[in-house]
Write an enzyme that holds these catalytic residues in place. Structure first.
Site, PDB file in Angstrom:
ATOM      1  N   GLU A 122      -5.806 -42.902   6.226  1.00 22.12           N
ATOM      2  CA  GLU A 122      -4.764 -41.880   6.349  1.00 22.12           C
ATOM      3  C   GLU A 122      -4.964 -40.779   5.300  1.00 22.12           C
ATOM      4  O   GLU A 122      -4.851 -39.582   5.591  1.00 22.12           O
ATOM      5  CB  GLU A 122      -3.378 -42.509   6.190  1.00 22.12           C
ATOM      6  CG  GLU A 122      -2.236 -41.532   6.431  1.00 22.12           C
ATOM      7  CD  GLU A 122      -0.863 -42.158   6.173  1.00 22.12           C
ATOM      8  OE1 GLU A 122       0.134 -41.465   6.428  1.00 22.12           O
ATOM      9  OE2 GLU A 122      -0.798 -43.314   5.725  1.00 22.12           O
ATOM     10  N   TYR A 123      -5.291 -41.206   4.072  1.00 21.36           N
ATOM     11  CA  TYR A 123      -5.534 -40.249   2.985  1.00 21.36           C
ATOM     12  C   TYR A 123      -6.751 -39.375   3.301  1.00 21.36           C
ATOM     13  O   TYR A 123      -6.695 -38.142   3.161  1.00 21.36           O
ATOM     14  CB  TYR A 123      -5.749 -41.007   1.677  1.00 21.36           C
ATOM     15  CG  TYR A 123      -6.307 -40.174   0.559  1.00 21.36           C
ATOM     16  CD1 TYR A 123      -5.526 -39.218  -0.094  1.00 21.36           C
ATOM     17  CD2 TYR A 123      -7.633 -40.335   0.140  1.00 21.36           C
ATOM     18  CE1 TYR A 123      -6.046 -38.446  -1.120  1.00 21.36           C
ATOM     19  CE2 TYR A 123      -8.154 -39.570  -0.888  1.00 21.36           C
ATOM     20  CZ  TYR A 123      -7.361 -38.634  -1.516  1.00 21.36           C
ATOM     21  OH  TYR A 123      -7.880 -37.858  -2.524  1.00 21.36           O
ATOM     22  N   LEU A 124      -7.840 -39.992   3.727  1.00 26.39           N
ATOM     23  CA  LEU A 124      -9.064 -39.247   4.005  1.00 26.39           C
ATOM     24  C   LEU A 124      -8.886 -38.296   5.186  1.00 26.39           C
ATOM     25  O   LEU A 124      -9.458 -37.202   5.202  1.00 26.39           O
ATOM     26  CB  LEU A 124     -10.223 -40.206   4.257  1.00 26.39           C
ATOM     27  CG  LEU A 124     -10.694 -40.994   3.026  1.00 26.39           C
ATOM     28  CD1 LEU A 124     -11.728 -42.043   3.420  1.00 26.39           C
ATOM     29  CD2 LEU A 124     -11.267 -40.068   1.959  1.00 26.39           C
ATOM     30  N   ALA A 126      -6.045 -36.809   5.924  1.00 25.14           N
ATOM     31  CA  ALA A 126      -5.262 -35.700   5.369  1.00 25.14           C
ATOM     32  C   ALA A 126      -6.164 -34.744   4.588  1.00 25.14           C
ATOM     33  O   ALA A 126      -6.046 -33.512   4.711  1.00 25.14           O
ATOM     34  CB  ALA A 126      -4.151 -36.232   4.466  1.00 25.14           C
ATOM     35  N   LYS A 127      -7.072 -35.305   3.772  1.00 26.02           N
ATOM     36  CA  LYS A 127      -7.994 -34.475   3.010  1.00 26.02           C
ATOM     37  C   LYS A 127      -8.929 -33.710   3.940  1.00 26.02           C
ATOM     38  O   LYS A 127      -9.232 -32.545   3.712  1.00 26.02           O
ATOM     39  CB  LYS A 127      -8.813 -35.333   2.039  1.00 26.02           C
ATOM     40  CG  LYS A 127      -8.001 -35.997   0.929  1.00 26.02           C
ATOM     41  CD  LYS A 127      -7.224 -34.998   0.084  1.00 26.02           C
ATOM     42  CE  LYS A 127      -8.092 -34.150  -0.802  1.00 26.02           C
ATOM     43  NZ  LYS A 127      -7.280 -33.233  -1.660  1.00 26.02           N
TER      44      LYS A 127
END
Length: 210
Positions: A122-124, A126-127
């Site tokens: 999820e973080y990657l 978003a990035k």
């Protein structure tokens, strides 16, 4: 002296970025912080601050002239969509309206193919979305994707490539140095690259993609 807005200035890497800029003869750091109580750390060092919340309207942080931006903010996994993705997009939009000369983005290794990640997907993602938004913004940019961050001391030696095709570690101090050195117009213009600890000086590594 050019004014450099640092989003995420209160973070571990952000504070290192501010310290480097504060020693510079060319750049004047402006620490963007979310809470009033975070301002004291910087004001005690005579460093200018500005209040800005990436989850809200950020146009006010450009009230005073800003020449360049370093985005080193992150939600620490608490709100990756609101901060790491949408917050970054809002700051990119505001920077474009303010005619900033360059936007330097701290991203993450793996952000090019978030769907392949086994962790932090999820973080990657978003990035990845924030990076793609910056690429299409029309701003001059450098997107830096470091490997696993450590708190080791600075060595100023890195390995750099658009795709390293391997994992590795790098100190926050060397990441901060790479971000600051990428501020110049002719350094890694409109480039996206990965970095880990290596055997090439940061300046020489950056010169190869300039």
């Amino acid at each position: 002296m050019e004014n450099i807005l640092v989003a995420g200035a209160n973070g571990t890497t952000g504070k290192k970025i501010i310290a480097l800029l504060n020693k510079s003869q060319h750049f004047n750091p402006i620490a963007m912080v979310r809470k009033e109580e975070q301002q004291a750390y910087f004001k005690n060092q005579n460093i200018q601050t500005v209040l800005g919340d990436l989850e809200a309207d950020v146009t006010s942080v450009f009230t005073n002239p800003i020449d360049r931006v370093i985005f080193a903010a992150g939600s620490g996994g608490k709100n990756v969509l609101g901060v790491d993705q949408e917050g970054a997009k809002k700051l990119i939009d505001a920077a474009k309206k303010a005619n900033v000369k360059k936007f330097v983005m701290l991203s993450s290794m793996g952000a090019d193919k978030p769907e392949e990640a086994t962790q932090l997907q999820e973080y990657l993602k978003a990035k990845h979305n924030a990076d793609e938004y910056l690429k299409s913004s029309g701003l001059n940019y450098s997107i830096i994707r470091p490997g696993t961050l450590t708190n080791e001391s600075q060595v100023e030696m890195i390995e750099l490539a658009q795709n390293l095709n391997k994992h590795g570690e790098i100190s926050r101090a060397d990441v901060a140095q790479t971000l600051v050195q990428s501020l110049e117009d002719k350094t890694a213009p409109n480039a996206t690259f990965e970095i880990i600890k290596g055997a090439t000086s940061i300046q020489n590594a950056l010169n190869k993609i300039s």
